[in-house]
Every structure is written in structure tokens, then in C-alpha cells.
Design a protein around this motif. Sequence first.
Motif, PDB file in Angstrom:
ATOM      1  N   TYR A  40       0.822  -1.208   0.000  1.00 47.89           N
ATOM      2  CA  TYR A  40       0.000   0.000   0.000  1.00 47.89           C
ATOM      3  C   TYR A  40       0.854   1.255   0.000  1.00 47.89           C
ATOM      4  CZ  TYR A  40      -3.011   3.685   1.861  1.00 47.89           C
ATOM      5  OH  TYR A  40      -3.669   4.868   2.057  1.00 47.89           O
ATOM      6  N   SER A  94      -4.211  -3.871   0.151  1.00 48.96           N
ATOM      7  CA  SER A  94      -5.208  -2.840  -0.149  1.00 48.96           C
ATOM      8  C   SER A  94      -6.293  -3.430  -1.041  1.00 48.96           C
ATOM      9  CB  SER A  94      -4.541  -1.659  -0.856  1.00 48.96           C
ATOM     10  OG  SER A  94      -5.489  -0.867  -1.534  1.00 48.96           O
ATOM     11  N   PRO A  95      -7.536  -2.953  -0.902  1.00 49.76           N
ATOM     12  CA  PRO A  95      -8.594  -3.396  -1.822  1.00 49.76           C
ATOM     13  C   PRO A  95      -8.279  -3.100  -3.281  1.00 49.76           C
ATOM     14  CG  PRO A  95      -9.538  -2.278   0.074  1.00 49.76           C
ATOM     15  CD  PRO A  95      -8.061  -2.075   0.161  1.00 49.76           C
ATOM     16  N   TYR A 107      -4.823 -11.540   2.316  1.00 44.20           N
ATOM     17  CA  TYR A 107      -5.219 -10.141   2.430  1.00 44.20           C
ATOM     18  C   TYR A 107      -4.879  -9.680   3.835  1.00 44.20           C
ATOM     19  CZ  TYR A 107      -8.224  -5.982   2.823  1.00 44.20           C
ATOM     20  OH  TYR A 107      -8.697  -4.706   3.043  1.00 44.20           O
ATOM     21  N   CYS A 149      -5.361  -6.855   6.143  1.00 45.06           N
ATOM     22  CA  CYS A 149      -6.209  -5.666   6.301  1.00 45.06           C
ATOM     23  C   CYS A 149      -5.747  -4.891   7.537  1.00 45.06           C
ATOM     24  CB  CYS A 149      -7.674  -6.079   6.433  1.00 45.06           C
ATOM     25  SG  CYS A 149      -8.796  -4.680   6.492  1.00 45.06           S
ATOM     26  N   TRP A 165     -11.301   0.740   5.358  1.00 41.93           N
ATOM     27  CA  TRP A 165     -11.331   1.442   4.081  1.00 41.93           C
ATOM     28  C   TRP A 165     -12.702   2.054   3.870  1.00 41.93           C
ATOM     29  CZ3 TRP A 165      -6.860   1.913   1.356  1.00 41.93           C
ATOM     30  CH2 TRP A 165      -5.812   1.064   1.721  1.00 41.93           C
ATOM     31  N   PHE A 192     -14.552   1.421  -1.576  1.00 41.26           N
ATOM     32  CA  PHE A 192     -13.766   0.210  -1.804  1.00 41.26           C
ATOM     33  C   PHE A 192     -14.503  -1.055  -1.391  1.00 41.26           C
ATOM     34  CE2 PHE A 192     -10.487   3.516  -1.191  1.00 41.26           C
ATOM     35  CZ  PHE A 192      -9.797   3.366  -2.380  1.00 41.26           C
ATOM     36  N   TRP A 230     -14.663  -4.068  -3.921  1.00 38.75           N
ATOM     37  CA  TRP A 230     -13.343  -4.655  -4.170  1.00 38.75           C
ATOM     38  C   TRP A 230     -12.812  -5.363  -2.929  1.00 38.75           C
ATOM     39  CZ3 TRP A 230     -10.272  -0.443  -7.364  1.00 38.75           C
ATOM     40  CH2 TRP A 230     -10.789  -0.429  -8.673  1.00 38.75           C
ATOM     41  N   GLU A 231     -13.025  -4.765  -1.756  1.00 40.88           N
ATOM     42  CA  GLU A 231     -12.533  -5.411  -0.539  1.00 40.88           C
ATOM     43  C   GLU A 231     -13.261  -6.728  -0.291  1.00 40.88           C
ATOM     44  OE1 GLU A 231     -11.019  -4.098   3.767  1.00 40.88           O
ATOM     45  OE2 GLU A 231     -13.088  -3.503   3.370  1.00 40.88           O
ATOM     46  N   SER A 232     -14.561  -6.758  -0.528  1.00 40.11           N
ATOM     47  CA  SER A 232     -15.327  -7.993  -0.368  1.00 40.11           C
ATOM     48  C   SER A 232     -14.817  -9.073  -1.312  1.00 40.11           C
ATOM     49  CB  SER A 232     -16.819  -7.733  -0.628  1.00 40.11           C
ATOM     50  OG  SER A 232     -17.318  -6.770   0.261  1.00 40.11           O
ATOM     51  N   LEU A 264     -15.185  -8.026   8.098  1.00 40.64           N
ATOM     52  CA  LEU A 264     -14.820  -8.925   7.004  1.00 40.64           C
ATOM     53  C   LEU A 264     -15.397 -10.332   7.150  1.00 40.64           C
ATOM     54  CD1 LEU A 264     -11.058  -7.908   6.715  1.00 40.64           C
ATOM     55  CD2 LEU A 264     -12.913  -7.244   5.172  1.00 40.64           C
TER      56      LEU A 264
END
Length: 358
Positions: A9, A103-104, A120, A122, A126, A130, A133-135, A155
Motif C-alpha cells: 500500500y 489494499s482493496p 489479504y 487488512c 477502508w 472500496f 473490491w474489498e469484499s 470482514l
Amino acid sequence: MKQIVCLAYAPWRARPDRTQQLLARLGDAQILFFEPAPRKGSPMPEQGRRVRAHITVYTLPNPLPYPDETSVLQRRRLDKAADFIQQVMEKHHFREPVLWCASPLHAQFLDKLAYRGVVYDCHRFWSEEFLEWESDLASHSEVVFAASFGLIKRLSPCNDNIALLSNGVNPVLFQQKQRNIPPELTGLPGQRVLGRLGSVTGQLDLEPLLYAADRRPEWTFVLMGRVTKPAAEQLRGRDNIVLTGPVNPLDVPDYLYRCDLLFDLIRFDRPGDVVPIRVYEYLATGRPIVTVVDPDVLETIPELVSTAYDGPGFLRRCKAAFGEDPGLPRRRRAMARDSAWTGRAAQVSSILEVAGLF
């Protein structure tokens, strides 16, 4: 051979962030570290920098698109970055490495690179832009590391294999008995010195600090880090607020030990319950700690770190901290030892082995 392709990131820098701290300690893996493209107008760093025996750093050729950027040109930027990463992987003979995403934004690479599994990490909350994309990234990951319980809750609908991996500290740096007083902190006026480590930008809520500084002119408040012009304007005119500018990472313990109390403030762009790295560094000194948090956030380190929600609360907590239980410094240092980055990295390695990624 264990291989990791890290999509970072932030750039590789002298003051290590979470990603650097963890990967630097995974010495039994070969790591390609891809940092974001430099800001417009900044020079392109040297490609293929060997920053550790097992880590080589490359800089992406262009910024990655954001969720609201969907033009053909922006898709070409993404393809160019993916091609660059794939070429570097081939150059270093990386075959289906673990893909470490911080990052997403990196969800865009899921169907463009060859890898054996996704991690990932985290480290923050965020913004909603996002969310999709994060999902996607969390659901495609074999392992998700979350820096707080709040992130785990956020999450958990996307993945069942989420591990709490809080931030940490290198406690060895704080164990030296003799300390040098930094030149900027010699001869400070005031009865007490209260300090904060880290950049001061427009995203930092300075109201609690200004409230306390106006009502306690006999205290000196030291801000140790880069200060942007808008933030400097807010702080102007107060003789008991001292700005040191950026601090050499190796000198951080000397700066923190000069303070009688250490504090932190809310960042508007970083909501949630993630304990920043600086607070773990505060713990390593044993000094009293006061942090300003959102009222909806539960105390993350009760007893060892005092929390406040606004200016008056911040001032009250600081006053009370100067008369705290004399046993608290030892307990803070013990927690810092238990939060060492070496232990965090060992946890990462163990989990990746159980998941079949190592």
C-alpha cells in the motif's frame, strides 16, 4: 522455495510500516515487493533494489485505477501494471507464489496474475467506495489477517479464515538505558512535556490538542513528525506547541523518552478500533498514554491506555495520568514485549503453513 509477491500500500521506506515489519522477518521466503507508483512529478526509484537479503523492491509503472475510474485508458494502466509484475516474476523465476495484498485496490489483479493463493492483510478500515473490491479480495483469500476485532467483524461475512494480527513494535530499540536528548527537545519550557509521534495533516483532529494547550500554557506539547501547511496554520500562535519536523526512525526512542506523557488523536480518514504502531511504541517506553477515540469505539487496551472523546475529556485524562499507579509502566513494557514484530511474523508463518501456502 517459499515465494511471496507483495502488493504494498505504501513505498518501502526508512520508517517501516506494518507490511515491511512483517515481511522483513519472513527470512525463509523470497519476496518481490511492489510499491505504488511515485506521485506525479517525482522521480522513478531504481528498480530491483535489494533492501534485504530476501526482499527485492520494484515500483509499479503507473498508479492503479480507483473504483470510480472505468475508462479504457485506466484499464490499460491496470494491464500495464499487471504485465510489469508478471515480467518481474518471470525474471526472478517465481512460479505460483503467494500473493500478499495490502489494499482493496489489489483485487484488480486477482484474475491477471499467476499465484497459488492469496493473503489479504487488512491493516485499516477502508471507505465505502472500496467495499465491493474489498469484499471480492477477502472472499478470494485463503487467509485474511485483520489488525483489530472491528475489522474481523467487518470482514467475517466474506471469509471464515480470519486471524487477528494486531500491530506491533520492536521492543529491543527501547531497552537501551542511556538516552540522548534530541537537540530540538533540549531546554523545553513548561512543567510537563506531552508528545505525539507521526505526521500532522488536515486529516488529524487537532481540536483536543488545541483545547488542552490553551488551558494549560505551563505544559509543552511536542509534535514529532512532518506537518503540512494547513495543519501548521491551525497550530500557529501557541508558544507551548513545538514542531520538531520529521524524526529519524533510529532516534524515535530518544524523542519518546523525553516526554512525560504520550498521546494520539483521531484521524478523520482512519475510523475504527485499529491500534496504530505508534501506540505500541509508546507502550515500550512505559510512559503514560492518552488517546482520543471515537465514542463508538470500545477501549482496545484498557488500564494501560487512557481514552478520551473530546477536548475536555483529553485534558482530564492527561491530568489524571500524571498521578497514575506506579506499576503501570512495567505492565506497558511487558505488553510491548508480548507485541514484538518477531512474534507477529512467527504467527503469520505458522498460519500460512497450516493453510498450505507455505
